[in-house]
Design a protein around this motif. Structure first.
Motif, PDB file in Angstrom:
ATOM      1  N   VAL A   1     -10.498   1.711  -0.442  1.00  0.00           N
ATOM      2  CA  VAL A   1     -10.933   0.376  -0.010  1.00  0.00           C
ATOM      3  C   VAL A   1      -9.814  -0.318   0.767  1.00  0.00           C
ATOM      4  O   VAL A   1     -10.050  -0.951   1.813  1.00  0.00           O
ATOM      5  N   ALA A   2      -8.585  -0.194   0.263  1.00  0.00           N
ATOM      6  CA  ALA A   2      -7.451  -0.824   0.940  1.00  0.00           C
ATOM      7  C   ALA A   2      -7.182  -0.172   2.292  1.00  0.00           C
ATOM      8  O   ALA A   2      -6.926  -0.859   3.294  1.00  0.00           O
ATOM      9  N   TYR A   3      -7.259   1.162   2.328  1.00  0.00           N
ATOM     10  CA  TYR A   3      -6.914   1.862   3.566  1.00  0.00           C
ATOM     11  C   TYR A   3      -7.911   1.577   4.680  1.00  0.00           C
ATOM     12  O   TYR A   3      -7.502   1.394   5.842  1.00  0.00           O
ATOM     13  N   VAL A   4      -9.206   1.538   4.368  1.00  0.00           N
ATOM     14  CA  VAL A   4     -10.173   1.269   5.434  1.00  0.00           C
ATOM     15  C   VAL A   4     -10.014  -0.162   5.952  1.00  0.00           C
ATOM     16  O   VAL A   4     -10.320  -0.441   7.121  1.00  0.00           O
ATOM     17  N   ALA A   5      -9.523  -1.074   5.096  1.00  0.00           N
ATOM     18  CA  ALA A   5      -9.228  -2.425   5.570  1.00  0.00           C
ATOM     19  C   ALA A   5      -8.029  -2.408   6.508  1.00  0.00           C
ATOM     20  O   ALA A   5      -8.027  -3.076   7.553  1.00  0.00           O
ATOM     21  N   LEU A   6      -7.022  -1.626   6.166  1.00  0.00           N
ATOM     22  CA  LEU A   6      -5.814  -1.540   6.995  1.00  0.00           C
ATOM     23  C   LEU A   6      -6.069  -0.774   8.293  1.00  0.00           C
ATOM     24  O   LEU A   6      -5.609  -1.174   9.370  1.00  0.00           O
ATOM     25  N   ALA A   7      -6.803   0.349   8.195  1.00  0.00           N
ATOM     26  CA  ALA A   7      -7.023   1.207   9.362  1.00  0.00           C
ATOM     27  C   ALA A   7      -8.197   0.743  10.216  1.00  0.00           C
ATOM     28  O   ALA A   7      -8.342   1.185  11.362  1.00  0.00           O
ATOM     29  N   GLY A   8      -9.046  -0.092   9.662  1.00  0.00           N
ATOM     30  CA  GLY A   8     -10.180  -0.603  10.427  1.00  0.00           C
ATOM     31  C   GLY A   8     -11.374   0.331  10.463  1.00  0.00           C
ATOM     32  O   GLY A   8     -12.282   0.130  11.265  1.00  0.00           O
ATOM     33  N   GLY A   9     -11.406   1.349   9.614  1.00  0.00           N
ATOM     34  CA  GLY A   9     -12.554   2.255   9.609  1.00  0.00           C
ATOM     35  C   GLY A   9     -12.238   3.551   8.901  1.00  0.00           C
ATOM     36  O   GLY A   9     -11.185   3.708   8.272  1.00  0.00           O
ATOM     37  N   LEU A  10     -13.162   4.489   9.017  1.00  0.00           N
ATOM     38  CA  LEU A  10     -13.030   5.772   8.345  1.00  0.00           C
ATOM     39  C   LEU A  10     -12.235   6.763   9.182  1.00  0.00           C
ATOM     40  O   LEU A  10     -12.331   6.774  10.409  1.00  0.00           O
ATOM     41  N   ASP A  11     -11.444   7.576   8.505  1.00  0.00           N
ATOM     42  CA  ASP A  11     -10.794   8.727   9.139  1.00  0.00           C
ATOM     43  C   ASP A  11     -10.587   9.779   8.052  1.00  0.00           C
ATOM     44  O   ASP A  11     -11.127   9.671   6.940  1.00  0.00           O
ATOM     45  N   GLY A  12      -9.800  10.802   8.362  1.00  0.00           N
ATOM     46  CA  GLY A  12      -9.624  11.883   7.411  1.00  0.00           C
ATOM     47  C   GLY A  12      -8.972  11.449   6.112  1.00  0.00           C
ATOM     48  O   GLY A  12      -9.378  11.890   5.025  1.00  0.00           O
ATOM     49  N   LEU A  13      -7.958  10.597   6.191  1.00  0.00           N
ATOM     50  CA  LEU A  13      -7.289  10.138   4.972  1.00  0.00           C
ATOM     51  C   LEU A  13      -8.239   9.326   4.105  1.00  0.00           C
ATOM     52  O   LEU A  13      -8.265   9.485   2.873  1.00  0.00           O
ATOM     53  N   ALA A  14      -9.032   8.471   4.732  1.00  0.00           N
ATOM     54  CA  ALA A  14      -9.995   7.671   3.976  1.00  0.00           C
ATOM     55  C   ALA A  14     -10.966   8.566   3.219  1.00  0.00           C
ATOM     56  O   ALA A  14     -11.238   8.359   2.030  1.00  0.00           O
ATOM     57  N   ARG A  15     -11.480   9.563   3.907  1.00  0.00           N
ATOM     58  CA  ARG A  15     -12.408  10.495   3.254  1.00  0.00           C
ATOM     59  C   ARG A  15     -11.711  11.257   2.126  1.00  0.00           C
ATOM     60  O   ARG A  15     -12.289  11.482   1.055  1.00  0.00           O
ATOM     61  N   GLY A  16     -10.472  11.669   2.352  1.00  0.00           N
ATOM     62  CA  GLY A  16      -9.726  12.367   1.317  1.00  0.00           C
ATOM     63  C   GLY A  16      -9.547  11.519   0.070  1.00  0.00           C
ATOM     64  O   GLY A  16      -9.656  12.022  -1.062  1.00  0.00           O
ATOM     65  N   LEU A  17      -9.312  10.220   0.251  1.00  0.00           N
ATOM     66  CA  LEU A  17      -9.109   9.335  -0.892  1.00  0.00           C
ATOM     67  C   LEU A  17     -10.383   9.161  -1.711  1.00  0.00           C
ATOM     68  O   LEU A  17     -10.364   9.272  -2.943  1.00  0.00           O
ATOM     69  N   ILE A  18     -11.505   8.900  -1.039  1.00  0.00           N
ATOM     70  CA  ILE A  18     -12.724   8.657  -1.807  1.00  0.00           C
ATOM     71  C   ILE A  18     -13.209   9.939  -2.484  1.00  0.00           C
ATOM     72  O   ILE A  18     -13.676   9.907  -3.634  1.00  0.00           O
ATOM     73  N   TYR A  19     -13.050  11.068  -1.827  1.00  0.00           N
ATOM     74  CA  TYR A  19     -13.495  12.310  -2.457  1.00  0.00           C
ATOM     75  C   TYR A  19     -12.551  12.722  -3.588  1.00  0.00           C
ATOM     76  O   TYR A  19     -12.979  13.385  -4.545  1.00  0.00           O
ATOM     77  N   THR A  20     -11.294  12.339  -3.511  1.00  0.00           N
ATOM     78  CA  THR A  20     -10.391  12.546  -4.642  1.00  0.00           C
ATOM     79  C   THR A  20     -10.859  11.750  -5.847  1.00  0.00           C
ATOM     80  O   THR A  20     -10.841  12.236  -6.984  1.00  0.00           O
ATOM     81  N   SER A  21     -11.300  10.510  -5.608  1.00  0.00           N
ATOM     82  CA  SER A  21     -11.815   9.702  -6.719  1.00  0.00           C
ATOM     83  C   SER A  21     -13.074  10.323  -7.308  1.00  0.00           C
ATOM     84  O   SER A  21     -13.294  10.277  -8.531  1.00  0.00           O
ATOM     85  N   TYR A  22     -13.909  10.952  -6.469  1.00  0.00           N
ATOM     86  CA  TYR A  22     -15.107  11.636  -6.979  1.00  0.00           C
ATOM     87  C   TYR A  22     -14.734  12.844  -7.830  1.00  0.00           C
ATOM     88  O   TYR A  22     -15.384  13.138  -8.844  1.00  0.00           O
TER      89      TYR A  22
ATOM     90  N   PHE B   1       0.834  -1.201   0.000  1.00  0.00           N
ATOM     91  CA  PHE B   1       0.000   0.000   0.000  1.00  0.00           C
ATOM     92  C   PHE B   1       0.870   1.252   0.000  1.00  0.00           C
ATOM     93  O   PHE B   1       0.613   2.202  -0.767  1.00  0.00           O
ATOM     94  N   SER B   2       1.898   1.269   0.823  1.00  0.00           N
ATOM     95  CA  SER B   2       2.780   2.439   0.916  1.00  0.00           C
ATOM     96  C   SER B   2       3.487   2.692  -0.404  1.00  0.00           C
ATOM     97  O   SER B   2       3.558   3.831  -0.892  1.00  0.00           O
ATOM     98  N   GLY B   3       4.014   1.614  -1.004  1.00  0.00           N
ATOM     99  CA  GLY B   3       4.695   1.767  -2.290  1.00  0.00           C
ATOM    100  C   GLY B   3       3.758   2.240  -3.385  1.00  0.00           C
ATOM    101  O   GLY B   3       4.093   3.133  -4.175  1.00  0.00           O
ATOM    102  N   GLY B   4       2.573   1.655  -3.431  1.00  0.00           N
ATOM    103  CA  GLY B   4       1.609   2.044  -4.452  1.00  0.00           C
ATOM    104  C   GLY B   4       1.160   3.482  -4.311  1.00  0.00           C
ATOM    105  O   GLY B   4       1.061   4.221  -5.298  1.00  0.00           O
ATOM    106  N   LEU B   5       0.907   3.910  -3.061  1.00  0.00           N
ATOM    107  CA  LEU B   5       0.465   5.288  -2.827  1.00  0.00           C
ATOM    108  C   LEU B   5       1.558   6.281  -3.194  1.00  0.00           C
ATOM    109  O   LEU B   5       1.296   7.330  -3.802  1.00  0.00           O
ATOM    110  N   MET B   6       2.796   5.932  -2.850  1.00  0.00           N
ATOM    111  CA  MET B   6       3.921   6.829  -3.150  1.00  0.00           C
ATOM    112  C   MET B   6       4.071   7.029  -4.658  1.00  0.00           C
ATOM    113  O   MET B   6       4.166   8.165  -5.149  1.00  0.00           O
ATOM    114  N   PHE B   7       4.066   5.918  -5.408  1.00  0.00           N
ATOM    115  CA  PHE B   7       4.255   6.033  -6.852  1.00  0.00           C
ATOM    116  C   PHE B   7       3.041   6.660  -7.532  1.00  0.00           C
ATOM    117  O   PHE B   7       3.181   7.320  -8.565  1.00  0.00           O
TER     118      PHE B   7
END
Length: 325
Positions: A221-242, A177-183
Motif C-alpha cells: 500500500v505504501a509503495y504504490v502511493a510512493l511509486a504512483g502505481g503498480l510495478d514488479g516490486l508492488a506485485r512482489g510485495l502483495i503476493y508475498t503477503s498472500y 519506507f526504506s528503513g522499515g523495508l530494510m529491517f
C-alpha cells in the motif's frame, strides 16, 4: 479498611495494565481503514467506517488514559515492560495507532490529521531507534524471545507513506519506507531461522504468527502511493503477503486450540492490511480475483474483531488480563 482493599486492587490492576492493549486500537483502526477501502464497491462500508472511526478514537483515548496513569503512578512497571524482551516490540503500537488515526482522519479533517501524523512520525522515529538500540545493546536476548511481534517497529515505518504521500511529505515517506523495508528483511531472516531451527513459539504468543502477513501487505500500500502505481516490486510485495497468508491459514487448527490472551489482537491488523492491499490492487488493476480476496479478508476481519472484542470484555470482567504474568 473496606475502602482500602478495592483501592489497592485497582492500583495493582493499573500497574499491570499492559502496553499490548494498544494492539486493540491498531485492530479497530485497521478495520476502519479496511471498510473505507471497501466503500467504492460496497456503499454501506463508508457509514460503517465512520462508526468504527469513532469507536477506535474512543478506545485510543481510554487506553491512552489508563496507560498514562500507569506511567505516572507506576513508572517502574513501565520500565519493566521496556526491559521485557517481548513487550519491548509493542511500544511502537502507540505511535502506529497515531499514524493509522491520521490516515483515517485525512479525508475528513486534514488539518487535524496532519498534526497527528507529524506527532506519530516523530514518535515512530524515536521509538524505532530506541527499540533497535535496545535490541543491539548488551542485554541478554535469547532466541526464544524472538517472535513475529518484532516486526511491529518495521511495520510502523512503512505505514508512514500511506498518509504521508497525500500530505506532501514524499521524501520523509521514502526515508521511513526504506528503513522499515530494510529491517523487515533482516528480521524476517531471523524469525524464519527461529521458527525452523528452534523450539516452537509459546502458546500465549503463537497468535503473533499472523503478523507475518502485515509487513509486505502494508509495504505494498505504501509503495504504490510512493511509486504512483503498480510495478514488479508492488506485485512482489502483495503476493508475498498472500504466501504468508497461506502459511497462516495452515496454522488455523493450532490457533483455534489456544487459550485467549491479548496477543490474539495480533490477528486483526494483519487481516486489515491484507484486505486494504487487495482492494487497492483491484482498484489499480481492475482484477476480480483481488477484489474477492479483499472481500473475504474483510469479512474474516470483521468476525475476528467482533469475537476479540467480546472475549476481551469477558477477560476484563473476569480479571484475567491486568494481573502479574
Amino acid at each position: 479498611m473496606t475502602n482500602t482493599i478495592p483501592q489497592e486492587a485497582r492500583s495493582q490492576g493499573l500497574a499491570h495494565f499492559p502496553v499490548t492493549f494498544f494492539a486493540v486500537v491498531m485492530g479497530l483502526l485497521g478495520l476502519t481503514l479496511a471498510l473505507h477501502a471497501a466503500a467504492p464497491v460496497w456503499a454501506p462500508a463508508a457509514v460503517l467506517s465512520s462508526g468504527m472511526l469513532g469507536l477506535s478514537l474512543l478506545a485510543l483515548v481510554v487506553i491512552s488514559a489508563f496507560y498514562g496513569l500507569k506511567a505516572l503512578r507506576h513508572p517502574g512497571d513501565v520500565a519493566a515492560e521496556w526491559q521485557h524482551p517481548v513487550k519491548l516490540a509493542f511500544f511502537p503500537t502507540i505511535t502506529i495507532s497515531l499514524l493509522l488515526l491520521s490516515t483515517a482522519l485525512w479525508p475528513l479533517l486534514p488539518g487535524v490529521a496532519r498534526g497527528i501524523w507529524l506527532c506519530g512520525v516523530i514518535g515512530q522515529g524515536a521509538l524505532t531507534l530506541a527499540v533497535i538500540s535496545g535490541w543491539i545493546s548488551h542485554r541478554s536476548f535469547e532466541v526464544g524471545h524472538l517472535t513475529p511481534a518484532w516486526f511491529i517497529p518495521a511495520v510502523g515505518n512503512v505505514i508512514v507513506p500511506v498518509a504521508g504521500v497525500p500530505m506532501g511529505y514524499v521524501e520523509i515517506s521514502w526515508l521511513f519506507f526504506s528503513g522499515g523495508l530494510m529491517f523487515w528483511v533482516v528480521l524476517l531472516t531471523l524469525v524464519m531461522n527461529r521458527l525452523i531451527f528452534h523450539d516452537p513459539i509459546p502458546a500465549r504468543l503463537f497468535p503473533t504468527m499472523v503478523i507475518l502477513i502485515a509487513p509486505p501487505a502494508v509495504a505494498f500500500v505504501a509503495y504504490v502511493a510512493l511509486a504512483g502505481g503498480l510495478d514488479g516490486l508492488a506485485r512482489g510485495l502483495i503476493y508475498t503477503s498472500y504466501i504468508f497468508t497461506a502459511l497462516v491459514v495452515v496454522q488455523v487448527p493450532k490457533l483455534a486450540r489456544l487459550p485467549f490472551a491479548l496477543s490474539w489482537w495480533g490477528l486483526s491488523f494483519p487481516l486489515a492490511a491484507l484486505a486494504i492491499a487487495s482492494f487497492r490492487f483491484a482498484a489499480l488493476a481492475g482484477t476480480l480475483a483481488h477484489l474477492v480476496i479483499g472481500v473475504a479478508a474483510l469479512t474474516v476481519l470483521a468476525l475476528v474483531v467482533l469475537g476479540l472484542a467480546a472475549r476481551t470484555g469477558l477477560a476484563v470482567a473476569r480479571g484475567e488480563i491486568c494481573r502479574p504474568e
